[in-house]
Design a protein around this motif. Structure first.
Motif, PDB file in Angstrom:
ATOM      1  N   GLU A  51       0.854  -1.195   0.000  1.00 50.92           N
ATOM      2  CA  GLU A  51       0.000   0.000   0.000  1.00 50.92           C
ATOM      3  C   GLU A  51       0.890   1.245   0.000  1.00 50.92           C
ATOM      4  O   GLU A  51       1.893   1.303   0.701  1.00 50.92           O
ATOM      5  CB  GLU A  51      -0.879  -0.019   1.264  1.00 50.92           C
ATOM      6  CG  GLU A  51      -1.618   1.264   1.551  1.00 50.92           C
ATOM      7  CD  GLU A  51      -3.056   1.255   1.055  1.00 50.92           C
ATOM      8  OE1 GLU A  51      -3.445   0.325   0.342  1.00 50.92           O
ATOM      9  OE2 GLU A  51      -3.788   2.200   1.394  1.00 50.92           O
ATOM     10  N   ASP A 108      -2.867   4.212  -3.236  1.00 48.62           N
ATOM     11  CA  ASP A 108      -3.888   4.963  -2.513  1.00 48.62           C
ATOM     12  C   ASP A 108      -3.562   6.448  -2.624  1.00 48.62           C
ATOM     13  O   ASP A 108      -2.624   6.930  -1.983  1.00 48.62           O
ATOM     14  CB  ASP A 108      -3.908   4.512  -1.044  1.00 48.62           C
ATOM     15  CG  ASP A 108      -5.031   5.160  -0.252  1.00 48.62           C
ATOM     16  OD1 ASP A 108      -5.353   6.331  -0.534  1.00 48.62           O
ATOM     17  OD2 ASP A 108      -5.581   4.499   0.646  1.00 48.62           O
ATOM     18  N   ASN A 130      -3.561   8.633   0.679  1.00 46.63           N
ATOM     19  CA  ASN A 130      -2.464   8.455   1.632  1.00 46.63           C
ATOM     20  C   ASN A 130      -1.302   9.391   1.331  1.00 46.63           C
ATOM     21  O   ASN A 130      -0.637   9.884   2.244  1.00 46.63           O
ATOM     22  CB  ASN A 130      -1.957   7.010   1.616  1.00 46.63           C
ATOM     23  CG  ASN A 130      -2.899   6.074   2.352  1.00 46.63           C
ATOM     24  OD1 ASN A 130      -3.836   6.513   2.998  1.00 46.63           O
ATOM     25  ND2 ASN A 130      -2.642   4.783   2.240  1.00 46.63           N
ATOM     26  N   HIS A 180      -6.953   2.200  -4.360  1.00 50.88           N
ATOM     27  CA  HIS A 180      -8.004   2.693  -3.487  1.00 50.88           C
ATOM     28  C   HIS A 180      -8.473   4.024  -4.042  1.00 50.88           C
ATOM     29  O   HIS A 180      -7.652   4.852  -4.443  1.00 50.88           O
ATOM     30  CB  HIS A 180      -7.479   2.882  -2.058  1.00 50.88           C
ATOM     31  CG  HIS A 180      -7.352   1.591  -1.320  1.00 50.88           C
ATOM     32  ND1 HIS A 180      -6.599   1.433  -0.192  1.00 50.88           N
ATOM     33  CD2 HIS A 180      -7.911   0.379  -1.581  1.00 50.88           C
ATOM     34  CE1 HIS A 180      -6.707   0.179   0.217  1.00 50.88           C
ATOM     35  NE2 HIS A 180      -7.480  -0.479  -0.608  1.00 50.88           N
ATOM     36  N   LYS A 235      -9.796   6.994  -2.581  1.00 49.84           N
ATOM     37  CA  LYS A 235      -9.976   7.611  -1.252  1.00 49.84           C
ATOM     38  C   LYS A 235      -9.578   9.070  -1.385  1.00 49.84           C
ATOM     39  O   LYS A 235      -8.767   9.413  -2.234  1.00 49.84           O
ATOM     40  CB  LYS A 235      -9.095   6.892  -0.218  1.00 49.84           C
ATOM     41  CG  LYS A 235      -9.363   7.293   1.224  1.00 49.84           C
ATOM     42  CD  LYS A 235      -8.653   6.371   2.225  1.00 49.84           C
ATOM     43  CE  LYS A 235      -7.209   6.772   2.459  1.00 49.84           C
ATOM     44  NZ  LYS A 235      -6.501   5.835   3.354  1.00 49.84           N
ATOM     45  N   GLU A 252     -12.425   3.473  -0.602  1.00 48.15           N
ATOM     46  CA  GLU A 252     -12.080   3.235   0.796  1.00 48.15           C
ATOM     47  C   GLU A 252     -12.523   4.451   1.609  1.00 48.15           C
ATOM     48  O   GLU A 252     -12.210   5.584   1.262  1.00 48.15           O
ATOM     49  CB  GLU A 252     -10.565   3.026   0.941  1.00 48.15           C
ATOM     50  CG  GLU A 252     -10.154   2.664   2.353  1.00 48.15           C
ATOM     51  CD  GLU A 252      -8.646   2.448   2.500  1.00 48.15           C
ATOM     52  OE1 GLU A 252      -7.864   3.121   1.813  1.00 48.15           O
ATOM     53  OE2 GLU A 252      -8.263   1.598   3.322  1.00 48.15           O
TER      54      GLU A 252
HETATM   55 MG    MG Z   1      -5.792   2.644   1.436  1.00 53.00          MG
END
Ligand code: MG
Length: 280
Positions: free
Chosen positions: A155, A181, A184, A208, A210, A255
């Motif tokens: 990740e 992601d 993040n 993801h 997000k 997410e």
């Molecule tokens: Mg994630």
């Protein structure tokens, strides 16, 4: 299993409740695929695997990844993440390696071809003992997953893209991949997510979807704040456009980590709508 369209919209959700009820709830959000997170205290026995396999078949739902989280992890702020998350803390390495192997076997029983986790903050210094230990752990997980016919995905977000890429190349395993992601990168303040996606593109197997806002500049060690999809700083339109540009065709897994379950479902439902629009 139904055929997935390019950039199919999926959901990242968690095991822990009865499988059939969980899969039906996720399907109720308007998706037919996703990634399953497994907390460190969730049983990974044969009976649980059988009930998940049956639920996925019955509901015609595709699980693209099983995600490991570990007992003792805490995402309160950057120093706490550093101390508790992934393969970095020396005291829990053996236990978490064993748990990751078990998750790989459990995923295989469900027919899942990819496992993933946060490995934690990888040091930039290639001679650092934590760097060497984590590199070895990632190699062991890759080899174990390969024997189960799986990829192992890291990740993104806890280090800048170029640091992750250097580490990735140094691990040197054919089944190593990246779960990208975008939020993040913002939450940890590690760089522009769209530029990072470009850097890591050839290795990204899953993403993801997000969103989040950058950490406050005046509080050292603080993390940014997660927001519902479309309300943070990622720029979902440019994220989806970049995915198309790099030729990514696997699912976009929404997410959303927020304590209130109903709010989480509402936010994800809004995200599904947004991604369907952007994908078109
Ligand atoms: Mg994630």
């Amino acid at each position: 299993m139904p055929a997935l369209k390019p950039l199919e919209v999926g959901v990242m959700f968690w095991a822990g409740r009865p499988a059939l009820e969980t899969v039906r709830e996720v399907k109720g959000l308007g998706v037919i695929c996703g990634q399953l997170g497994v907390a460190g205290n969730t049983p990974l026995d044969l009976a649980t695997a059988a009930s998940w396999k049956a639920a996925l078949e019955q509901e015609d739902f595709t699980l693209v990844t099983v995600f490991a989280a570990y007992n003792g992890e805490d995402y309160a702020d950057a120093p706490t993440v550093q101390r508790t998350v992934g393969f970095i803390p020396p005291a829990t390495r053996a236990e978490r390696l064993k748990r990751t192997f078990e998750l790989s076997d459990w995923g295989k029983a469900l027919g899942v071809k990819s496992i993933a986790c946060h490995i934690g903050f990888v040091p930039e210094d290639h001679t650092h003992p934590d760097y060497l230990a984590v590199r070895e752990m990632v190699r062991l997980v890759c080899d174990y997953a390969a024997a189960n016919g799986q990829t192992f995905a890291l990740e993104t977000g806890q280090e800048p893209a170029h640091v992750l890429l250097d580490f990735f190349k140094d691990v040197n395993r054919a089944n190593l991949r990246i779960n990208f992601d975008p939020a993040n990168m913002i939450l940890y303040g590690t760089g522009d997510p769209i530029e990072a996606l470009q850097v890591l593109a050839p290795h990204v197997i899953s993403v993801h979807a997000k969103d989040g806002k950058w950490p406050p500049k005046d509080v050292p060690g603080s993390l940014g704040t997660e927001y519902p999809l479309g309300q943070g700083d990622v720029g979902m339109e440019r994220f989806v456009a970049k995915l198309k540009e790099i030729g990514y065709t696997n699912p976009m897994n929404i997410e959303r980590e927020v304590p209130d379950h109903q709010q989480r479902l509402r936010d994800i439902a809004g995200g599904v709508e947004l991604l369907h629009r952007l994908r078109a």
